[in-house]
Design an enzyme around this catalytic site. Structure first.
Site, PDB file in Angstrom:
ATOM      1  CG  HIS A 101       6.347   2.971  -1.687  1.00 53.57           C
ATOM      2  ND1 HIS A 101       6.880   2.791  -0.492  1.00 53.57           N
ATOM      3  CD2 HIS A 101       6.288   1.795  -2.646  1.00 53.57           C
ATOM      4  CE1 HIS A 101       7.712   1.448  -0.951  1.00 53.57           C
ATOM      5  NE2 HIS A 101       7.361   1.034  -1.898  1.00 53.57           N
ATOM      6  CG  ASP A 103       5.309  -1.993  -5.658  1.00 56.31           C
ATOM      7  OD1 ASP A 103       6.216  -0.734  -5.059  1.00 56.31           O
ATOM      8  OD2 ASP A 103       5.655  -3.154  -5.124  1.00 56.31           O
ATOM      9  CG  HIS A 256       5.314  -2.436  -0.027  1.00 52.67           C
ATOM     10  ND1 HIS A 256       4.618  -2.180  -0.816  1.00 52.67           N
ATOM     11  CD2 HIS A 256       6.019  -1.844  -0.754  1.00 52.67           C
ATOM     12  CE1 HIS A 256       5.236  -1.575  -2.003  1.00 52.67           C
ATOM     13  NE2 HIS A 256       5.977  -1.513  -1.745  1.00 52.67           N
ATOM     14  NE  ARG A 271       8.495  -4.391  -7.082  1.00 48.28           N
ATOM     15  CZ  ARG A 271       8.995  -2.907  -7.009  1.00 48.28           C
ATOM     16  NH1 ARG A 271       8.898  -2.365  -6.359  1.00 48.28           N
ATOM     17  NH2 ARG A 271       8.116  -2.181  -8.471  1.00 48.28           N
TER      18      ARG A 271
HETATM   19  C1  SIN Z   1      10.030  -2.422  -2.545  1.00 50.43           C
HETATM   20  O1  SIN Z   1       9.188  -1.491  -1.906  1.00 50.43           O
HETATM   21  O2  SIN Z   1       9.294  -2.562  -3.458  1.00 50.43           O
HETATM   22  C2  SIN Z   1      11.280  -3.275  -1.860  1.00 50.43           C
HETATM   23  C3  SIN Z   1      10.215  -3.551  -0.850  1.00 50.43           C
HETATM   24  C4  SIN Z   1      11.635  -4.351   0.470  1.00 50.43           C
HETATM   25  O3  SIN Z   1      12.380  -4.079  -0.284  1.00 50.43           O
HETATM   26  O4  SIN Z   1      11.300  -4.413   1.625  1.00 50.43           O
END
Ligand code: SIN
Length: 280
Positions: A101, A103, A256, A271
């Site tokens: 995905h 974000d 990612h 994050r």
């Molecule tokens: C995310 O998808 O923002 C998290 C990625 C992660 O935890 O590595």
């Protein structure tokens, strides 16, 4: 490719680079900030090691690159609404972000980027994969590229963060505000990256639901083809986290995938997401 003064080591031919020798806890010079910005444009995702930042330092670093977008679904760090927690406890099985995905593609102005700081990581596992959506686009045939240029796609948060969604069941305390999962956004399937001008494939399996003016059933075969295409390993890299590692990715240039292979161990990440612009 531009010459950098910072020590930058590419992680793979397709995507990602690690930046060595910078301390992100203090003020950065204008030149360092500008080189980090350029490296993000060049590599799509950049990594730093051994950065045990306080939440205030994490926020100050993020604000060098733009205003912060406060995520409406994730649990935030106590006293710091700007920082979302990406957490999986010992007894939990669902992780956050465990499929390809990008974000916030369900927003009309999708997030520029995300800055993820590792607070607690499993001994083994919990790596994150990244994909270059520019490379994925470039590898398509000219005919399919021409077809995609005329298409727009609908992205939504409803099926992911809404009351009936998968996340609603196993993520209580981590994901909330299901009633806010009401918005859809329409973006071109091929965008021109707002800063580099490079053409980039902008659909993702988590949030894209269909092509504009097509049904979901009609859209599925072509979307599935694009997802399978971009899921080929030559467009990817895999990042192994350590406590204090940071990944700073561009959501318009990459996908990612947080790998969920560490059941019985804890993983806690902080994050910060940066505001973006409408895509054209
Ligand atoms: C995310 O998808 O923002 C998290 C990625 C992660 O935890 O590595």
């Amino acid at each position: 490719m531009r010459n950098f003064r910072l020590d930058i080591r590419p992680s793979s031919p397709a995507v990602g680079a690690e930046i060595l020798g910078v301390d992100l806890s203090g003020p950065l010079s204008t030149e360092e900030t500008s080189e980090i910005r350029e490296a993000l444009k060049e590599y799509g995702v950049i990594f730093f090691r051994d950065q045990e930042l306080t939440p205030e330092q994490h926020i100050a670093f993020a604000e060098r690159f733009g205003p912060i977008n406060i995520n409406r679904f994730f649990q935030s760090v106590s006293g710091h609404p700007q920082i979302a927690e990406v957490r999986k406890e010992l007894d939990q099985t669902t992780n956050i972000g465990g499929s390809w995905h990008t974000d916030h593609s369900y927003d009309e102005a999708p997030a520029l980027g995300s800055i993820l700081l590792a607070r607690d990581v499993p001994e083994h596992g919990g790596d994150t994969m990244f994909a270059s959506m520019h490379r994925a686009y470039e590898a398509l045939s000219d005919g399919l590229k021409r077809t995609l240029e005329n298409l727009r796609a609908v992205h939504s948060s409803r099926h992911v963060f809404g009351a009936a969604a998968r996340y609603a069941k196993d993520t209580a305390g981590r994901i909330g505000n299901a009633e806010l999962a009401t918005q859809d956004a329409v973006h071109p399937v091929v965008i021109r990256h707002p800063e580099t001008g490079r053409k980039t494939l902008y659909v993702n399996a988590a949030f894209t639901i269909r092509f504009e003016d097509w049904t979901e059933k009609e859209s599925k075969p072509l979307l599935d083809y694009l997802y399978a295409h971009a899921a080929q390993p030559q467009f990817h890299m895999r990042f192994r986290w350590r406590k204090g590692s940071i990944a700073f990715w561009d959501n318009r240039a990459t996908w990612h995938f947080a790998i969920n292979d560490y059941h019985g161990e804890r993983r806690l990440m902080h994050r910060i997401t940066l505001e973006g612009v409408p895509l054209a």
